[in-house]
Design an enzyme around this catalytic site. Structure first.
Site, PDB file in Angstrom:
ATOM      1  N   ALA A 133       4.019   4.005   0.948  1.00 25.07           N
ATOM      2  CA  ALA A 133       4.738   4.542   2.116  1.00 25.07           C
ATOM      3  C   ALA A 133       5.815   3.527   2.486  1.00 25.07           C
ATOM      4  CB  ALA A 133       3.783   4.825   3.275  1.00 25.07           C
TER       5      ALA A 133
ATOM      6  N   HIS B 290       9.316  -3.465   3.385  1.00 18.73           N
ATOM      7  CA  HIS B 290       8.952  -3.717   1.986  1.00 18.73           C
ATOM      8  C   HIS B 290      10.221  -4.031   1.182  1.00 18.73           C
ATOM      9  CE1 HIS B 290       5.677  -0.736   3.201  1.00 18.73           C
ATOM     10  NE2 HIS B 290       4.975  -1.796   2.847  1.00 18.73           N
TER      11      HIS B 290
ATOM     12  N   MET C 290       0.840  -1.205   0.000  1.00 15.17           N
ATOM     13  CA  MET C 290       0.000   0.000   0.000  1.00 15.17           C
ATOM     14  C   MET C 290       0.875   1.256   0.000  1.00 15.17           C
ATOM     15  SD  MET C 290      -3.415  -0.880   2.081  1.00 15.17           S
ATOM     16  CE  MET C 290      -2.762  -0.662   3.714  1.00 15.17           C
TER      17      MET C 290
HETATM   18  P1  AMP Z   1       1.543  -2.895   3.476  1.00 10.45           P
HETATM   19  O1  AMP Z   1       2.103  -1.902   2.513  1.00 10.45           O
HETATM   20  O2  AMP Z   1       1.624  -2.460   4.905  1.00 10.45           O
HETATM   21  O3  AMP Z   1       0.207  -3.436   3.056  1.00 10.45           O
HETATM   22  O4  AMP Z   1       2.540  -4.139   3.407  1.00 10.45           O
HETATM   23  C1  AMP Z   1       2.875  -4.750   2.204  1.00 10.45           C
HETATM   24  C2  AMP Z   1       3.642  -6.015   2.498  1.00 10.45           C
HETATM   25  O5  AMP Z   1       4.825  -5.706   3.245  1.00 10.45           O
HETATM   26  C3  AMP Z   1       2.835  -7.009   3.351  1.00 10.45           C
HETATM   27  O6  AMP Z   1       3.087  -8.314   2.902  1.00 10.45           O
HETATM   28  C4  AMP Z   1       3.412  -6.783   4.730  1.00 10.45           C
HETATM   29  O7  AMP Z   1       3.292  -7.905   5.576  1.00 10.45           O
HETATM   30  C5  AMP Z   1       4.862  -6.499   4.412  1.00 10.45           C
HETATM   31  N1  AMP Z   1       5.492  -5.792   5.515  1.00 10.45           N
HETATM   32  C6  AMP Z   1       5.026  -4.684   6.144  1.00 10.45           C
HETATM   33  N2  AMP Z   1       5.851  -4.358   7.170  1.00 10.45           N
HETATM   34  C7  AMP Z   1       6.842  -5.278   7.174  1.00 10.45           C
HETATM   35  C8  AMP Z   1       7.989  -5.484   8.008  1.00 10.45           C
HETATM   36  N3  AMP Z   1       8.254  -4.701   9.031  1.00 10.45           N
HETATM   37  N4  AMP Z   1       8.787  -6.545   7.722  1.00 10.45           N
HETATM   38  C9  AMP Z   1       8.506  -7.366   6.686  1.00 10.45           C
HETATM   39  N5  AMP Z   1       7.448  -7.222   5.883  1.00 10.45           N
HETATM   40  C10 AMP Z   1       6.623  -6.203   6.122  1.00 10.45           C
END
Ligand code: AMP
Length: 283
Positions: free
Chosen positions: A32, A37, A30
């Site tokens: 940011a 990521h 998503m």
């Molecule tokens: P999001 O942008 O928050 O929807 O996350 C996108 C992907 O990145 C998802 O698969 C999350 O689980 C992963 N993700 C977010 N934060 C972390 C982190 N601290 N360590 C590893 N993967 C992450």
């Protein structure tokens, strides 16, 4: 890095990639973007010829409109980040591009969604499953990379892929943390400097809980009660839930041991920001 905002040219490009016999790794996000990521992109780069990252703040998975509005967005910074991480393709569609007509599919997660995030964010996982399956249909990757940071989401995506026989391998990647232990998250950017100082209490408590289990405490009710009290002792923090569950079924367990296949998950409010974290046992 190639950037696509529309589905059709992306699909045409991916067909060409396929015809050249190249493999495709996919990292849905998503935006940011942070090094959590980045670690998924790195893992995907190590396994595939072409890595595609999507950035889409999916309205369907936000049960709280204010949370959706507040969600951090900076496409320029993210584009630079992806270039720095040698990502090959960015897919950044608009809401209209992804949902030209309403999609009212309802998923059955066979109970994986009844507790924790599912209980506290009604409709959230249906929205996640909807967007992830749509993205899988468009990108048709060989593998897709997800973080253990969102443990329940990962379990649910694996279930959807299995139940719907979607031909993609789901790769789970460990949680990346800041030096004080706080799990990296786009939402951390929303914390004030003062709030940020308090946030590491969440992961510290989870690690302390794991330590207590390693030392022989087995009663999950006692453990959870201690942990919730410990987090809430900080007046800025409020625990929404903290559960010790089986890592496959995501159902609560009564007793736990260091080798149990279990996961401790929590969601904590810090001001207006809701943070989630978890630690795995039995590894
Ligand atoms: P999001 O942008 O928050 O929807 O996350 C996108 C992907 O990145 C998802 O698969 C999350 O689980 C992963 N993700 C977010 N934060 C972390 C982190 N601290 N360590 C590893 N993967 C992450």
């Amino acid at each position: 890095m190639l950037i696509f905002e529309s589905i059709k040219p992306l699909k045409e490009y991916l067909l060409k990639v396929r015809s050249q016999g190249k493999s495709i790794g996919f990292v849905p996000t998503m935006g940011a973007l942070h090094e959590g990521h980045g670690s998924l992109i790195k893992e995907a780069k190590g396994r595939h010829d072409i890595v595609i990252c999507s950035i889409f703040v999916n309205p369907n998975q936000f049960n709280d409109k204010a949370d959706f509005d507040r969600y951090p967005r900076d496409i320029q910074k993210d584009t630079f980040f992806l270039q720095q991480h040698s990502c090959n393709v960015l897919f950044a569609p608009s809401v209209e591009e992804m949902y030209p007509v309403a999609d009212n599919r309802v998923f059955d997660f066979k109970g994986l969604d009844v507790r924790m995030e599912g209980a506290h964010r009604p409709g959230h996982f249906n929205g996640v499953a909807l967007i992830v399956t749509k993205l899988f249909e468009i990108v048709a990757p060989d593998s897709a990379f997800f973080g253990q940071k969102d443990f329940q989401q990962l379990a649910i995506i694996k279930k959807v892929v299995e139940d719907h026989k979607i031909p993609v391998q789901i790769i789970s990647c460990p949680t990346l943390r800041e030096t004080d232990g706080l799990a990296m998250s786009s939402r951390n950017m929303l914390l004030s400097a003062e709030e940020r100082k308090h946030a590491s209490r969440i992961s510290k408590t989870l690690f302390a809980l794991k330590e207590q289990i390693n030392k022989g405490e087995t009663n999950t009710a006692t453990l959870a009660e201690w942990a919730i009290r410990n987090i809430n002792e900080d007046p800025l923090l409020h625990t929404e839930y903290l559960e010790i569950t089986d890592s496959k079924t995501l159902q609560p367990i009564e007793t736990v041991a260091p080798e149990s296949k279990a996961v401790i998950c929590t969601a904590v409010k810090l001001g207006k920001v809701r943070l989630i974290d978890n630690v795995l046992l039995g590894q």
